[in-house]
Design an enzyme around this catalytic site. Structure first.
Site, PDB file in Angstrom:
ATOM      1  CE  LYS A  60      -4.531   0.783   0.128  1.00  0.00           C
ATOM      2  NZ  LYS A  60      -5.575   0.025  -0.576  1.00  0.00           N
ATOM      3  N   GLY A  78     -20.198   7.273   4.217  1.00  0.00           N
ATOM      4  CA  GLY A  78     -19.249   7.595   3.159  1.00  0.00           C
ATOM      5  C   GLY A  78     -19.826   7.330   1.785  1.00  0.00           C
ATOM      6  N   GLY A  99     -18.300   8.153  -1.416  1.00  0.00           N
ATOM      7  CA  GLY A  99     -17.285   8.463  -2.417  1.00  0.00           C
ATOM      8  C   GLY A  99     -17.449   7.581  -3.638  1.00  0.00           C
ATOM      9  CB  VAL A 141     -16.518   2.312  -3.078  1.00  0.00           C
ATOM     10  CG1 VAL A 141     -17.198   1.004  -2.696  1.00  0.00           C
ATOM     11  CG2 VAL A 141     -15.228   2.036  -3.838  1.00  0.00           C
TER      12      VAL A 141
END
Length: 349
Positions: free
Chosen positions: A80, A184, A186, A188
């Protein structure tokens, strides 16, 4: 504190820090494990309060990618990257070029992809500096729609499949009329909301940014609540789709949903959160299991495959969720422990 003494250091193979004074880049790349193949993982750009927070995030995210690839049956390892900065204010082409050069120092042992705050265009800038960049283009999409390289549609569909499986396991029924609280909205989260709405679910949503909230309100008739209250609402499923740590000592006692299943990485702030959820009878779908759609997408784009094969592997997320929940109930063990054991059998030879 050195990296080796960090509480989230878990035999990571390489952790590198990058600073470019010209572009202003401050970034960290972590490779956790490459037993199954070169590591792959997204790049997140976020205004971390300090470098310690960024290090914590990248160590946890890299480890999660190892488990995610293993349990999804992919021949690759976990890594990552994080860039310290506000993606809406600090992002420049030069910053992305510098990040591409940083990725190239790994000589293929880390392949970078998209994550929060990073777009396909950003990856294309990085790709001018390194061949080890995924998600710059795509040959197909799981549903036959135009594909631009963004894996978010596959991630959202995989989470949707996983939520369906969890609801079926817990209630014996489908999503019609079920209340889903999404934290959330965003790339996705908003796509997930659309899938859930089309399946007949009732949505309760929250986000720190207004654009996604307004889209959900207008398109899906979603109920909007304050981001600080979304985990408290009465719902069948709580779906964390923002930053990590949504399940913590403060939020856990206030959760009323019977199922936690969402797209966010590292939802449990610590291991004991999973144990407490198990004790309370709340079904937790391990994040790296349900949100594996993105790396599944990238794997199929980078290899000889088809949209049908990719969709089939995305559908398998639901089967994996059912397997983990069944074994968890049989053994009376937290779902995270069950999933970890399955994954570790694959990459810890």
């Amino acid at each position: 504190m050195s990296v080796f003494e960090h509480p989230d250091f878990d035999e990571h193979e390489q952790v590198s820090f990058f600073h470019d004074p010209i572009s202003g880049l401050d970034a960290i790349i972590a490779v956790h494990n490459t037993q199954l193949g070169a590591s792959l993982g997204g790049c997140r750009m976020w205004p971390y309060a300090n470098s310690q927070d960024a290090l914590t995030d990248v160590l946890r995210l890299a480890k999660g990618m190892t488990y995610k690839a293993a349990i999804a049956g992919l021949p690759q390892g976990g890594g990552k990257a994080v860039i310290i900065g506000n993606s809406r204010q600090d992002k420049t082409q030069e910053l992305m070029y510098a990040m591409g050069r940083a990725v190239d120092t790994f000589k293929g042992q880390y392949v970078i992809a998209e994550d929060s705050g990073i777009s396909v265009q950003d990856l294309q800038y990085m790709a001018t500096q390194s061949h080890h960049v995924a998600g710059t283009s795509a040959k197909f999409a799981y549903d036959g729609s135009p594909a631009d390289g963004n894996p978010a549609p596959s991630t959202a569909y995989g989470v949707f499949v996983g939520i369906k499986a969890a609801v079926k396991f817990a209630t014996g029924s489908d999503l019609q009329g079920k209340k889903i609280a999404i934290q959330g909205l965003g790339h996705v989260g908003l796509r997930l909301a659309r899938h859930l709405h089309n399946a007949g679910a009732k949505l309760i949503v929250a986000d720190i940014f207004s654009d996604g909230v307004e889209a959900a309100r207008q398109e899906f008739g979603a109920q909007v609540v304050d981001p600080l209250d979304i985990h408290k609402v009465v719902a069948d499923v709580f779906a964390p789709c923002a930053m990590g740590g949504a399940i913590n000592a403060h939020s856990l006692p206030e959760i009323s949903a019977g199922i936690i299943a969402g797209a966010a990485n590292n939802q449990l702030v610590s291991k004991d959160m999973g144990e407490q959820l198990c004790e309370r009878g709340i079904i937790y779908v391990p994040d790296y299991v349900i949100n594996a759609g993105g790396i599944i997408d990238i794997f199929h784009q980078r290899n000889e495959s088809t949209a049908e094969k990719m969709r089939s592997q995305l559908e398998q997320i639901g089967e994996t969720v059912t397997q983990i929940l069944t074994r968890s109930r049989q053994l009376n063990k937290p779902t995270e422990q069950v999933a970890n054991q399955i994954a570790e059998e694959k990459f810890r030879h």
